[in-house]
Enzyme design. Structure first.
Site, mmCIF file in Angstrom:
data_model
loop_
_atom_site.group_PDB
_atom_site.id
_atom_site.type_symbol
_atom_site.label_atom_id
_atom_site.label_comp_id
_atom_site.label_asym_id
_atom_site.label_seq_id
_atom_site.Cartn_x
_atom_site.Cartn_y
_atom_site.Cartn_z
ATOM 1 N N LYS A 33 0.845 -1.189 0.000
ATOM 2 C CA LYS A 33 0.000 0.000 0.000
ATOM 3 C C LYS A 33 0.881 1.240 0.000
ATOM 4 C CE LYS A 33 -2.355 1.827 3.672
ATOM 5 N NZ LYS A 33 -2.302 3.307 3.642
ATOM 6 N N ASP A 61 -3.460 4.406 -1.896
ATOM 7 C CA ASP A 61 -4.418 4.904 -0.890
ATOM 8 C C ASP A 61 -4.497 6.422 -0.999
ATOM 9 O OD1 ASP A 61 -6.142 4.997 1.222
ATOM 10 O OD2 ASP A 61 -4.635 4.600 2.762
ATOM 11 N N LYS A 63 -7.562 8.213 -1.258
ATOM 12 C CA LYS A 63 -8.810 8.728 -0.665
ATOM 13 C C LYS A 63 -9.324 9.951 -1.441
ATOM 14 C CE LYS A 63 -7.789 7.017 4.000
ATOM 15 N NZ LYS A 63 -6.346 6.659 3.909
ATOM 16 N N ASP A 66 -13.820 14.737 -4.787
ATOM 17 C CA ASP A 66 -13.921 15.984 -5.557
ATOM 18 C C ASP A 66 -15.214 15.904 -6.357
ATOM 19 O OD1 ASP A 66 -13.295 18.407 -6.976
ATOM 20 O OD2 ASP A 66 -11.159 17.967 -6.686
ATOM 21 N N THR A 116 -11.495 6.016 10.528
ATOM 22 C CA THR A 116 -11.553 5.458 11.893
ATOM 23 C C THR A 116 -10.970 6.412 12.931
ATOM 24 O OG1 THR A 116 -9.530 4.292 11.354
ATOM 25 C CG2 THR A 116 -11.555 3.000 11.321
ATOM 26 N N ARG A 209 3.341 -0.671 10.592
ATOM 27 C CA ARG A 209 4.449 -0.630 11.564
ATOM 28 C C ARG A 209 4.900 -1.983 12.093
ATOM 29 N NH1 ARG A 209 1.482 4.231 14.461
ATOM 30 N NH2 ARG A 209 -0.201 3.041 13.475
HETATM 31 O O1 C5P Z 1 1.228 0.919 10.935
HETATM 32 P P1 C5P Z 1 -0.177 0.434 10.794
HETATM 33 O O2 C5P Z 1 -0.292 -1.071 10.670
HETATM 34 O O3 C5P Z 1 -1.113 0.997 11.854
HETATM 35 O O4 C5P Z 1 -0.622 1.022 9.383
HETATM 36 C C1 C5P Z 1 -1.905 0.884 8.895
HETATM 37 C C2 C5P Z 1 -2.025 1.589 7.583
HETATM 38 O O5 C5P Z 1 -3.409 1.649 7.236
HETATM 39 C C3 C5P Z 1 -1.534 3.034 7.589
HETATM 40 O O6 C5P Z 1 -1.059 3.310 6.282
HETATM 41 C C4 C5P Z 1 -2.781 3.827 7.883
HETATM 42 O O7 C5P Z 1 -2.733 5.128 7.366
HETATM 43 C C5 C5P Z 1 -3.824 3.012 7.169
HETATM 44 N N1 C5P Z 1 -5.182 3.145 7.654
HETATM 45 C C6 C5P Z 1 -5.549 2.887 8.953
HETATM 46 N N2 C5P Z 1 -6.851 2.995 9.336
HETATM 47 C C7 C5P Z 1 -7.759 3.366 8.450
HETATM 48 C C8 C5P Z 1 -7.411 3.623 7.130
HETATM 49 C C9 C5P Z 1 -6.095 3.503 6.764
HETATM 50 O O8 C5P Z 1 -4.734 2.526 9.766
HETATM 51 N N3 C5P Z 1 -9.025 3.442 8.822
#
Ligand code: C5P
Length: 231
Positions: A33, A61, A63, A66, A116, A209
């Protein structure tokens, strides 16, 4: 071996580090992603390189939100690349325009329901109508599907509710907020393990992460792939 139900979020600071990470991950990860942070610093070139030279799948991603004509034109441009998934906000007019832009291409349009990070107070601030956030998420998912969305982004908790919608039949649910047992939560509050997210109805999980911050990213990714293999 990889499992394309696992999507690793390349949230590292720049494209050079992203390439270093994908090299380390090698054949343990097949799907990445790329988010807005990376997109403003060469993310599209990175996507192309990962697709063309490394045979990877890419979820962009962005999002998008427009007026319809602008969304359609943006998606038509992006659809020239061999991307797999693209996110847009789940408002039906945006989803319809994105689907028009992707017509005839394999690019799947995923709808974001309600971020979220937003709670009821934020929705009040944004003049979003009253109601339980989870109910609104499920309702927005249904409307996005009715508008043609190929899938939605949903937290693991929302995934089961959305999977139960008749309109969700044959559509994708992609779930961030996934943490292998024992991994640090970071700023994620409502999390599930990879296996429980899939069991709740997710088709793909997005993990950032716990992989890219791991001392051994490849081992961390492989552990998730191994966990998924047991389902
Ligand atoms: O590091 P982590 O596993 O929390 O990363 C989750 C990824 O998913 C990040 O790129 C974050 O921006 C994205 N994301 C999220 N929750 C959402 C939508 C996207 O954590 N509702």
């Amino acid at each position: 071996m990889s499992d394309d139900r696992l999507i690793v979020a390349l949230d590292v600071p720049n494209a050079l580090q992203a390439l270093k990470l994908t090299d380390q991950l090698g054949d343990a990860v097949s799907f990445y992603k790329i988010g807005l942070g990376m997109l403003t610093g060469g993310g599209l070139a990175l996507a192309n390189e990962l697709i063309a030279e490394h045979g990877k799948r890419i979820f962009l991603d962005m999002k998008l939100f427009d007026i319809g004509a602008t969304v359609e034109a943006a998606v038509r441009g992006l659809a020239q690349f061999d991307l797999d998934f693209l996110t847009v906000h789940g408002d039906p007019h945006v989803v319809r325009a994105a689907k028009e832009g992707a017509a005839g291409k394999d690019l799947k349009i995923l709808a974001v329901t309600i971020l979220t990070s937003l709670d009821r107070g934020d929705l009040d601030d944004g003049l979003i109508r009253a109601g339980d956030v989870a109910d609104l998420v499920v309702e927005r998912a249904g409307r996005a599907f009715a508008a043609g969305a190929d899938g939605v982004i949903a937290s693991p908790q929302e995934a089961a509710l959305i999977r139960a919608l008749p309109e969700a039949e044959g559509r994708l649910i992609v779930t961030p907020g996934v943490r292998p047992a024992g991994a640090a939560l970071g700023d994620q509050k409502r999390v599930a393990t990879p296996a429980s997210a899939i069991a709740a109805g997710a088709d793909h999980i997005v993990v950032g992460r716990p992989v890219w911050q791991a001392a051994d990213p490849r081992a961390a990714a492989q552990a998730i792939v191994d966990e998924l293999a047991l389902i």
